[in-house]
Design a protein around this motif. Structure first.
Motif, PDB file in Angstrom:
ATOM      1  N   ARG A 272      13.633  17.208 128.694  1.00 20.60           N
ATOM      2  CA  ARG A 272      12.793  18.346 129.076  1.00 20.60           C
ATOM      3  C   ARG A 272      11.967  17.949 130.296  1.00 20.60           C
ATOM      4  O   ARG A 272      12.198  16.915 130.908  1.00 20.60           O
ATOM      5  CB  ARG A 272      11.878  18.749 127.930  1.00 20.60           C
ATOM      6  CG  ARG A 272      10.816  17.702 127.545  1.00 20.60           C
ATOM      7  CD  ARG A 272       9.761  18.255 126.600  1.00 20.60           C
ATOM      8  NE  ARG A 272      10.355  18.836 125.418  1.00 20.60           N
ATOM      9  CZ  ARG A 272      10.350  20.164 125.164  1.00 20.60           C
ATOM     10  NH1 ARG A 272       9.783  20.996 126.013  1.00 20.60           N
ATOM     11  NH2 ARG A 272      10.894  20.617 124.074  1.00 20.60           N
ATOM     12  N   LEU A 291      21.283  24.281 130.787  1.00 21.44           N
ATOM     13  CA  LEU A 291      20.002  23.890 130.218  1.00 21.44           C
ATOM     14  C   LEU A 291      20.118  23.114 128.911  1.00 21.44           C
ATOM     15  O   LEU A 291      19.205  22.379 128.550  1.00 21.44           O
ATOM     16  CB  LEU A 291      19.146  25.138 129.960  1.00 21.44           C
ATOM     17  CG  LEU A 291      18.658  25.899 131.182  1.00 21.44           C
ATOM     18  CD1 LEU A 291      17.978  27.189 130.744  1.00 21.44           C
ATOM     19  CD2 LEU A 291      17.702  25.050 131.995  1.00 21.44           C
ATOM     20  N   GLY A 343      17.759  26.360 126.722  1.00 20.54           N
ATOM     21  CA  GLY A 343      16.503  25.661 126.936  1.00 20.54           C
ATOM     22  C   GLY A 343      15.611  25.848 125.727  1.00 20.54           C
ATOM     23  O   GLY A 343      16.087  26.111 124.618  1.00 20.54           O
ATOM     24  N   LEU A 348      10.376  28.025 129.680  1.00 19.80           N
ATOM     25  CA  LEU A 348      11.087  28.070 130.957  1.00 19.80           C
ATOM     26  C   LEU A 348      10.225  28.854 131.941  1.00 19.80           C
ATOM     27  O   LEU A 348       9.718  29.932 131.606  1.00 19.80           O
ATOM     28  CB  LEU A 348      12.443  28.749 130.802  1.00 19.80           C
ATOM     29  CG  LEU A 348      13.355  28.243 129.679  1.00 19.80           C
ATOM     30  CD1 LEU A 348      14.620  29.093 129.607  1.00 19.80           C
ATOM     31  CD2 LEU A 348      13.707  26.779 129.890  1.00 19.80           C
TER      32      LEU A 348
END
Length: 419
Positions: A272, A291, A343, A348
């Protein structure tokens, strides 16, 4: 790489076609970029330039322009307290890194490598590292390692793995395939790669491993993801900036079955904290950006997963439309996908960016002054604050729009900005 999320958001031909009358309505560029190094540095850059001053002179752009540089590293115009000239060998570079103290690094250390070709021993996770366990990352600045005679004079001839090197900035060293493993506080800057560039964590937490103006300028037919950001089991990578980077698309060979992403986040560990700033990533077969998703054991769940800042991502069909025609022997893409993978929901963030293609259905945290060619984005990709702005005209964007914002990074262009 073949760990893919199977559920995809497809973009149909109808969604990618807009009436010609819409063409003049492309969204305004959030910041008109300049592509001259002198415009940022000017006559004021001299022997006393500090790292902070160099960082403040960055000119916003989509891709390399010679001004993106790590703030923790003195620039080439800085006054270095210690300059060490070494032979073009990893052994000489490693010994020089290990020879200096934190106090010397704080006053500026520049290791200048003689012209030549550095060897490599492979760039897989099990390859013998060419450089390992040097640097400490405890000083106020990074050690700078670069060619003595400037960009283009030092090349890594084979695939290479660099492991547990800390507090070092490698700059203007070109390579084939470069893997940085467990290298917190280390940067790779203003360099050209031809196959791929990756940073990974294999043991513990890796922070602040960054890329500044790392460029893969040439499209090719291959099955390898060009850029990678990954963590192995029981490890984590985070707080990484990819700034001023550029990547041409990778096309899948006809008859192959591999999926290829231009920049892929992946691994069994936690990944991340990736910031993509001032960059242009043309999509490979599957997407420009994969992602992946969060891991339940991630100790930093609920913090920023991705930040897209003043950058452009395109699907491969758009790359073909504006700069890179389908090569001979390549599979013709059917996806119009720019972003794949979820993600972490609400973690995001996008600002001043363009996404030319579809996006995987997920929730964003903040979206500010950012535009997309995907008509379902306002509904499928909502944000806690702000929203994606759909503009149908982006689907028929021309080469001139990209040329005006990001010139092709030919060797002549790179020499002009990195010298």
């Amino acid at each position: 790489m073949q760990h893919r999320i199977s559920r995809r958001t497809l973009i149909t031909a109808a969604a990618l076609i807009a009436p010609a009358a819409l063409l003049p309505n492309l969204p305004p560029d959030p910041a008109a970029p300049l592509f001259k190094r002198d415009a940022a540095r000017g006559a004021s850059a001299g022997a006393g330039t500090t790292a902070a001053a160099a960082a403040s002179s960055t000119v916003r752009s989509y891709g390399p322009n010679g001004t993106h540089w790590p703030a923790d590293t003195p620039g080439f115009d800085a006054s270095f307290g210690k300059v060490i000239d070494v032979a073009c060998t990893w052994d000489a570079i490693g010994k020089a890194i290990g020879s200096v103290t934190d106090a010397q690094i704080a006053s500026g250390v520049h290791i200048r490598v003689a012209p030549g070709t550095l060897p490599g021993f492979g760039s897989s996770s099990g390859s013998k590292p060419a450089l390992q366990g040097v640097g400490r990352g405890t000083a106020a600045k990074n050690i700078l390692v670069s060619p003595k005679n400037g960009w283009g004079t030092v090349t890594i001839g084979d695939d290479v793995r660099i492991r547990a090197v800390k507090g070092v900035t490698f700059a203007r060293i070109n390579g084939r395939s470069i893997l940085l493993t467990d290298s917190s506080g280390t940067n790779w800057a203003q360099s050209k790669v031809t196959v791929n560039f990756r940073m990974t964590a294999s043991s513990g937490i890796v922070r602040d491993c960054n890329a500044y103006e790392v460029v893969m300028p040439d499209a090719k037919v291959d099955i390898s993801d060009p850029f990678g950001y990954a963590a192995g089991s029981n490890s984590m990578i985070t707080d990484s900036v990819w700034e001023g980077c550029y990547c041409a698309p990778v096309f899948r060979p006809a008859g192959a079955s591999d999926h290829i992403d231009t920049l892929q986040m992946y691994g069994n560990g936690a990944y991340r904290g990736l910031t993509i700033r001032d960059s242009l990533l043309f999509g490979s077969l599957n997407s420009a950006l994969q992602l992946g998703g969060p891991k339940p054991e991630d100790p930093e769940l609920g913090t920023t997963f991705l930040e897209l800042d003043h950058s452009i991502l395109t699907a491969q069909v758009i790359a073909m439309q504006v700069r890179y025609p389908l090569p001979s022997g390549a599979y013709a893409p059917t996806l119009g996908q720019a972003i794949n993978g979820s993600g972490e929901s609400n973690q995001l963030f996008a600002k001043d960016s363009y996404v030319f293609g579809s996006m995987y259905t997920t929730k964003w945290g903040t979206v500010e002054n950012s535009f997309t060619a995907y008509n379902k984005a306002p509904a499928n990709n909502p944000a806690v604050s702000g929203k994606w702005v759909y503009d149908a005209a982006m689907a028929t964007v021309s080469a001139s729009w990209f040329d005006a914002r990001s010139p092709e990074p030919t060797d002549d262009y790179l020499a002009s900005i990195w010298s």
